[in-house]
Scaffold this motif. Structure first.
Motif: not given
Length: 489
Positions: A57-62, A64-72, A128-132, A155-158
């Protein structure tokens, strides 16, 4: 953290894509049987008496971190190195990893590997990725909306991370399938077949339902579009179909769409409306003689009829039900599916509208402004109501491409559009999924003519991809539209 209900839902969806056989009856029993081989816990806590698969399992804040990590940038892995030795990869393109298990975020571990004791560890958190992706969680958090109150692709992560053109949920499932086969070598997955689903939203049954509409169109050609050629075409079309519904170009286009599908061995889904007239709804009556005759003939030709809820229904259950009641008058008590007008969709409220109305399926989930895999999948699935923590009792058949996306939002040429349609169809075939294409009847007429040719050109290739070799050369049945009022008097 995902709830236990969300975990079980996601595991069931992943296992469904793995194409498991059914030695036990029922979805829940199947999931229980094979989920005993899968543990969603950190690999350091391995305590199984027999080899199994651990998903870290990934970290609990995963999320939100993906949404905020635009430049990563996301890590990308070689698919061939993520599979067991000897398993053939379906693509050479590196696969993005949305979430790593907690403690493995540096990407130093492989996507998956087998330990000496036979245990398989997924260091990538595919659950987690599948659920996301399937739950559309980000759409309940990110407030960005376009002028039609739609969550845009941009606006999407994808989109931001460049994997909107990948059915990553299905690709993750194929990797899991390969590793499950190493644990149960006597098991043979139930085969799946690639399929093409052609669908047509009938926003307008007739181009010229009356003289006033012809005048408005002619005025738009001259004032708004500033095209004398378009104005001449409008005038000629109106004069040709005046007094005879069956000569209207939009009605003729419905017949052509049906005929093209029949020629290449497809069955089309035609979605008709029940909305009153508004700025974004043409307001035709599905129970009128002309529309009803059109629907009846399409049925006789073997095509599916479905519902196209109007512009204002996506977040208004009462209005949805009112329009459905109007449409029910022509459906003789049958259940059916369909798609939202303008692709207006609110997660999860619109899914609830479809469930509460007893609909069979929705097929709205793509973006208006960009083609691709909005939910990360091209397989039908049961949506999840993230606000109420439950699986919804309606099927989602993801839409992959809409005609208007390619021309009006992306400003592509017909030739570029053909290329994209076929590339995404190939992506769907790689994962044995369903390629769902939307082409409006209005997109065969007038200034859409070059695009009509693009649609005609891709159909034989799609038929070949699906393995169709029989082409029907017999002329299709006409729609047999009743004469207009002016002809009967």
């Amino acid at each position: 953290m995902l709830s236990q209900i969300a975990i079980q839902y996601t595991l069931s969806e992943i296992l469904g894509r793995v194409a498991l056989p059914l030695p036990l009856s029922g979805k829940q029993l199947r999931t229980a049987f094979f989920s005993s081989l899968i543990r969603y816990t950190h690999p350091t806590r391995c305590s199984s008496e027999y080899p199994c698969i651990y998903i870290a399992p990934s970290s609990p804040d995963r999320f939100h971190s993906l949404l905020l990590g635009e430049c990563t940038p996301l890590f990308h892995v070689d698919v061939s190195k993520s599979l067991p030795v000897g398993e053939k990869p379906w693509t050479r393109d590196p696969l993005p990893v949305l979430f790593w298990g907690a403690g493995y975020e540096d990407g130093s571990k492989p996507f998956a590997e087998r330990l000496e004791d036979g245990t398989v560890v997924f260091y990538a958190d595919i659950l987690a990725a599948t659920f996301f992706m399937l739950s559309r969680w980000e759409e309940t958090v990110v407030p960005t909306r376009d002028q039609h109150d739609r969550f845009p692709a941009t606006a999407s992560v994808a989109y931001r991370h460049g994997f909107l053109n990948r059915p990553i949920v299905d690709e993750y499932a194929l990797i899991l399938q390969a590793w499950l086969k190493t644990l149960v070598p006597q098991w043979t997955p139930e085969p799946r077949s690639f399929s093409v689903r052609l669908s047509h939203d009938i926003d307008q049954v007739q181009r010229f339902p009356g003289t006033w509409q012809a005048v408005r169109t002619l005025g738009g050609d001259i004032i708004k579009r500033r095209s004398l050629a378009a104005a001449i075409d409008t005038a000629r079309s109106y004069m040709a179909c005046r007094g005879s519904h069956d000569r209207d170009p939009f009605i003729q286009a419905i017949s052509e769409l049906a005929g093209l599908s029949e020629r290449y061995g497809f069955t089309s889904s035609f979605y008709f409306m029940g909305a009153s007239r508004s700025d974004f709804d043409s307001g035709y009556d599905p129970a009128s003689p002309a529309v009803r005759s059109c629907i009846d003939t399409l049925r006789k030709r073997g095509h599916e009829i479905g519902f196209h809820p109007g512009y204002h229904t996506f977040d208004k259950p009462d209005r949805f039900q009112q329009e459905k009641a109007a449409f029910d008058r022509v459906m003789n008590g049958e259940r059916y599916g369909g798609r939202q007008h303008f692709l207006r969709f609110g997660t999860p409220v619109t899914w609830r509208c479809w469930e509460e109305a007893g609909m069979l399926y929705d097929s709205t989930m793509t973006y208006a402004d960009h083609e691709g895999f909005r939910c990360g999948t091209c397989h039908p699935f049961r949506p999840f109501d993230i606000e109420r923590d439950r699986e919804l009792d309606v099927l989602e058949i993801p839409l992959i491409i809409m005609d208007g996306t390619l021309r009006q939002y992306r400003n592509l040429s017909p030739e570029q559009a053909e290329n994209i349609i076929l590339k995404l169809a190939e992506r769907c075939k790689q994962v044995n999924g369903t390629f769902t294409l939307l082409w409006h009847n209005s997109a065969l007429c007038g200034d859409w003519s070059p695009w009509a040719q693009a649609y005609r050109s891709v159909l034989p290739v799609l038929a070949e991809l699906q393995g169709r070799s029989d082409i029907n050369v017999h002329p299709p049945l006409p729609l047999n539209i009743p004469p207009s009022h002016s002809e009967t008097h």
